[in-house]
Enzyme design. Sequence first.
Site, PDB file in Angstrom:
ATOM      1  N   GLU A  31       0.823  -1.214   0.000  1.00 43.88           N
ATOM      2  CA  GLU A  31       0.000   0.000   0.000  1.00 43.88           C
ATOM      3  C   GLU A  31       0.854   1.260   0.000  1.00 43.88           C
ATOM      4  OE1 GLU A  31      -2.997   0.320  -0.677  1.00 43.88           O
ATOM      5  OE2 GLU A  31      -3.575  -1.778  -0.625  1.00 43.88           O
ATOM      6  N   TYR A 114      -6.119   6.322   4.627  1.00 39.69           N
ATOM      7  CA  TYR A 114      -6.249   5.356   3.533  1.00 39.69           C
ATOM      8  C   TYR A 114      -5.468   4.071   3.817  1.00 39.69           C
ATOM      9  CZ  TYR A 114      -5.130   2.865  -0.655  1.00 39.69           C
ATOM     10  OH  TYR A 114      -4.929   1.854  -1.536  1.00 39.69           O
ATOM     11  N   ASP A 132      -9.845   5.725  -1.411  1.00 35.90           N
ATOM     12  CA  ASP A 132      -8.863   6.612  -2.019  1.00 35.90           C
ATOM     13  C   ASP A 132      -9.593   7.457  -3.058  1.00 35.90           C
ATOM     14  OD1 ASP A 132      -9.348   4.910  -4.100  1.00 35.90           O
ATOM     15  OD2 ASP A 132      -7.275   4.301  -4.414  1.00 35.90           O
TER      16      ASP A 132
END
Length: 281
Positions: A31, A114, A132
């Site tokens: 991520e 996020y 997002d």
Amino acid sequence: MRRAVGAVAPASLRPLPWRATRDPWAVLVSEVMLQQTQARRVVAPFVAFMARFPTPARCAEAPLAEVVLAWAGLGYNRRAAHLHGAARSIVADHGGVVPDRLDDLEALPGVGSYTARAVLAFAYERDVAVVDVNVARVLARAVVGAPLGTVAVQTLADALVPDGRGWRWNQTLMEIGATSCTGRAPRCADCPLGRCCAWAGAGRPEPDPGRPGRRQSPFEGSDRQGRGRLVSALRRGPVPAAALAAACGWPQDGPRAERMACALVADGLARRGRTGTLRLA
DNA sequence: TTCCTGTTTG
DNA sequence: CAAACAGGAA
């Protein structure tokens, strides 16, 4: 330590390596990498990084330089430093296990709303919404047909996650946002949502609710524009004090140009000569 | 709110 | 080639 639960990615999702694991460290690494680079470009560095640093502990015990080295090709090296700091915090404060609580995750360097939610949803399979800009865009178009504020998007997204199927739900929303429901030139013909989409169903009226209403920052007339022009001028050669305002593009605003010059000096980018001439440091 | 920063894009 | 992008930090 890496578990391969659900090692086969569902058919409609591209078979990306981080989709074949629930290892929270792997998910966190992927991520952070995906914050800055498209999935296609992340695959190879991700695989290499996980081979070199398979656990938070292995990352934490390495010098930062090694982590930055493994970051090659991704850019944004500051985020490599954040990830290294996160690994050290995970070892120091969480027994080497990536935390599974939202506030603990958000306390890690480089981890915001996020990324924290992505770890909860994609590693721990919790039914939280991962939002997002792509997901926000999909929801704004398909569900609401109107732009949504940050809080409203998160609230709506959380309410939509189907019980026990958060992993798949979030992955699918992000996939749609990355492939069909793109920011510019959305490919509605290929979109799996088809006529479920409020915006497409209405004939894609303007304004496009998926397009961010607020521009990044008004560039025209901004300090950044002037600063950019001044640096460009300095690259061509020294700028006399009397020419500063013109170089910034503000011929009528000498004080503002003077502030920009001071800012460049303060940043170590430029220096003043005896007569006030500005040149690159 | 504004800045950061390498890549993508119009 | 300038500008938009994208999360996070300050």
